[in-house]
Design an enzyme around this catalytic site. Structure first.
Site, PDB file in Angstrom:
ATOM      1  N   SER A 145      45.134  52.036  45.432  1.00 20.58           N
ATOM      2  CA  SER A 145      45.937  51.215  46.346  1.00 20.58           C
ATOM      3  C   SER A 145      46.747  52.171  47.208  1.00 20.58           C
ATOM      4  CB  SER A 145      46.891  50.338  45.524  1.00 20.58           C
ATOM      5  OG  SER A 145      47.935  49.827  46.331  1.00 20.58           O
ATOM      6  N   TYR A 158      53.131  49.145  38.427  1.00 20.11           N
ATOM      7  CA  TYR A 158      51.824  48.921  39.077  1.00 20.11           C
ATOM      8  C   TYR A 158      51.456  50.107  39.973  1.00 20.11           C
ATOM      9  CZ  TYR A 158      48.313  47.241  42.349  1.00 20.11           C
ATOM     10  OH  TYR A 158      47.181  47.139  43.123  1.00 20.11           O
TER      11      TYR A 158
HETATM   12  N1  NAP Z   1      44.867  42.520  47.080  1.00 18.23           N
HETATM   13  C1  NAP Z   1      45.555  43.602  47.366  1.00 18.23           C
HETATM   14  O1  NAP Z   1      46.484  43.575  48.181  1.00 18.23           O
HETATM   15  C2  NAP Z   1      45.180  44.913  46.700  1.00 18.23           C
HETATM   16  C3  NAP Z   1      45.614  46.098  47.302  1.00 18.23           C
HETATM   17  C4  NAP Z   1      45.281  47.313  46.721  1.00 18.23           C
HETATM   18  C5  NAP Z   1      44.537  47.344  45.561  1.00 18.23           C
HETATM   19  N2  NAP Z   1      44.150  46.166  44.974  1.00 18.23           N
HETATM   20  C6  NAP Z   1      43.371  46.242  43.731  1.00 18.23           C
HETATM   21  O2  NAP Z   1      42.144  45.597  43.934  1.00 18.23           O
HETATM   22  C7  NAP Z   1      41.616  45.192  42.678  1.00 18.23           C
HETATM   23  C8  NAP Z   1      41.121  43.752  42.778  1.00 18.23           C
HETATM   24  O3  NAP Z   1      42.223  42.883  42.957  1.00 18.23           O
HETATM   25  P1  NAP Z   1      42.209  41.659  43.968  1.00 18.23           P
HETATM   26  O4  NAP Z   1      43.142  41.980  45.049  1.00 18.23           O
HETATM   27  O5  NAP Z   1      40.828  41.275  44.304  1.00 18.23           O
HETATM   28  O6  NAP Z   1      42.945  40.552  43.077  1.00 18.23           O
HETATM   29  P2  NAP Z   1      42.396  39.237  42.367  1.00 18.23           P
HETATM   30  O7  NAP Z   1      41.827  38.309  43.371  1.00 18.23           O
HETATM   31  O8  NAP Z   1      43.533  38.767  41.517  1.00 18.23           O
HETATM   32  O9  NAP Z   1      41.215  39.766  41.444  1.00 18.23           O
HETATM   33  C9  NAP Z   1      41.448  40.469  40.245  1.00 18.23           C
HETATM   34  C10 NAP Z   1      40.189  40.433  39.413  1.00 18.23           C
HETATM   35  O10 NAP Z   1      40.438  41.135  38.180  1.00 18.23           O
HETATM   36  C11 NAP Z   1      40.039  40.315  37.095  1.00 18.23           C
HETATM   37  N3  NAP Z   1      40.852  40.553  35.905  1.00 18.23           N
HETATM   38  C12 NAP Z   1      42.195  40.464  35.796  1.00 18.23           C
HETATM   39  N4  NAP Z   1      42.559  40.683  34.519  1.00 18.23           N
HETATM   40  C13 NAP Z   1      41.416  40.919  33.825  1.00 18.23           C
HETATM   41  C14 NAP Z   1      41.123  41.211  32.471  1.00 18.23           C
HETATM   42  N5  NAP Z   1      42.098  41.298  31.551  1.00 18.23           N
HETATM   43  N6  NAP Z   1      39.838  41.382  32.089  1.00 18.23           N
HETATM   44  C15 NAP Z   1      38.831  41.276  33.000  1.00 18.23           C
HETATM   45  N7  NAP Z   1      39.043  41.014  34.299  1.00 18.23           N
HETATM   46  C16 NAP Z   1      40.320  40.839  34.707  1.00 18.23           C
HETATM   47  C17 NAP Z   1      40.266  38.884  37.606  1.00 18.23           C
HETATM   48  O11 NAP Z   1      39.401  37.983  36.902  1.00 18.23           O
HETATM   49  P3  NAP Z   1      39.849  36.954  35.746  1.00 18.23           P
HETATM   50  O12 NAP Z   1      41.238  36.500  36.063  1.00 18.23           O
HETATM   51  O13 NAP Z   1      38.807  35.891  35.837  1.00 18.23           O
HETATM   52  O14 NAP Z   1      39.750  37.763  34.484  1.00 18.23           O
HETATM   53  C18 NAP Z   1      39.797  39.009  39.048  1.00 18.23           C
HETATM   54  O15 NAP Z   1      38.383  38.875  39.112  1.00 18.23           O
HETATM   55  C19 NAP Z   1      42.733  45.400  41.665  1.00 18.23           C
HETATM   56  O16 NAP Z   1      42.496  46.599  40.952  1.00 18.23           O
HETATM   57  C20 NAP Z   1      43.969  45.539  42.542  1.00 18.23           C
HETATM   58  O17 NAP Z   1      44.977  46.286  41.925  1.00 18.23           O
HETATM   59  C21 NAP Z   1      44.443  44.969  45.527  1.00 18.23           C
END
Ligand code: NAP
Length: 264
Positions: A145, A158
């Site tokens: 990130s 985080y």
């Molecule tokens: N969105 C942003 O602004 C942003 C920015 C920088 C980096 N990121 C990173 O991008 C990645 C994806 O996040 P996102 O933004 O797409 O958010 P998201 O829509 O909340 O997706 C997160 C994913 O992780 C899964 N997950 C969460 N806890 C889990 C667990 N205990 N076991 C297995 N799967 C789990 C969730 O599935 P379930 O709930 O079905 O398990 C979901 O599929 C993350 O690593 C996040 O830190 C996001």
């Protein structure tokens, strides 16, 4: 259009039930991966994506698993081995953030986040990279990130997990040089997914202004992975923000991070 390097390959995407994971899976399918393994806890959402991708002729298996549970990465690796699946592409995407004052966030939530964002990611990297190394081919993508680049009050733990992911992934990529296996760390900025709902933050003006779609982040991220880049910040504003930290005293970077993230 299919990509030669991915044609016929098998990809494992963690966190494929929403947000970036869904778009990583779509992107890998459209670039020619023959088989996808989708992992997350919410089975219904995984099934929906499975149906969508199978319509496009891709073989898709889903694994409903809490990756933060003890032994989960090893269990996933064992399961895929029993099924005879060799993973060529690992997208370590599952992760979440916790917004708020560090001392007000309960320990059990923080522990789950550290477990998922760092320990599960590290164990999955070791397990699958060793297999890739034996075959002399593979891609690993770690999702860090822009929060990895500076201390971020309100996302203290985080952002620290993502600093770990960035440092770990870049070092692993160096160790893998010349092997046919690479590890690319991508650092997105704010992306329109379920992230903020899960973290408990209201979008700030900065986040609304700089937000990218998960489809565009996934497309750019996979391109960096295919180029075997060690590390890449996604989006030019995000790149500028991460780059400018190099010239900013750390205390000032923390104060700026707070101003950009705080909810009044
Ligand atoms: N969105 C942003 O602004 C942003 C920015 C920088 C980096 N990121 C990173 O991008 C990645 C994806 O996040 P996102 O933004 O797409 O958010 P998201 O829509 O909340 O997706 C997160 C994913 O992780 C899964 N997950 C969460 N806890 C889990 C667990 N205990 N076991 C297995 N799967 C789990 C969730 O599935 P379930 O709930 O079905 O398990 C979901 O599929 C993350 O690593 C996040 O830190 C996001």
């Amino acid at each position: 259009m299919a990509n030669q390097a991915l044609s016929g390959k098998t990809a494992l995407v963690t966190g494929a039930s929403s947000g970036l994971g869904v778009d990583f899976a779509r992107e890998l399918a459209s670039l020619g991966c023959a088989q996808l393994v989708l992992v997350a806890r919410r089975e219904e959402l995984l099934k929906k994506l499975q149906a969508e991708l199978e319509q496009r002729g891709v073989k898709v298996s889903i694994v409903t698993l809490d990756l933060a549970a003890a032994g989960a990465p090893q269990a996933l690796h064992d399961l895929l081995r029993q099924q005879g699946l060799a993973v060529d592409v690992l997208v370590n995407n599952a992760g979440f953030g916790l917004f708020g004052k560090e001392l007000e966030i309960p320990w059990d939530r923080t522990q789950q986040m550290l477990q998922l964002n760092m320990l599960a990611l590290t164990q999955l990297s070791k397990l699958f990279a060793r297999d890739m190394l034996k075959r002399g081919f593979g891609y690993i993508m770690q999702i860090a990130s822009t929060g990895a680049y500076q201390p971020t009050p309100t996302y203290a733990a985080y952002a620290a997990t993502k600093a770990y992911v960035l440092s770990y992934g870049e070092a692993l990529n160096f160790e893998l040089r010349g092997t046919g296996v690479s590890c690319t760390v991508i650092s997105p900025g704010v992306t329109a997914t379920e992230f903020l709902r899960v973290s408990g933050q209201k979008a700030t003006w900065y986040q609304r202004m700089t937000s990218m779609s998960s489809a565009e982040v996934a497309r750019a991220g996979v391109r960096k992975m295919l180029a075997r880049r060690g590390s890449a910040v996604i989006g030019w504003i995000n790149w500028l923000a991460a780059f400018s930290v190099r010239f900013t005293p750390r205390a000032a970077a923390a104060a700026t991070g707070y101003q950009l993230m705080k909810n009044d």
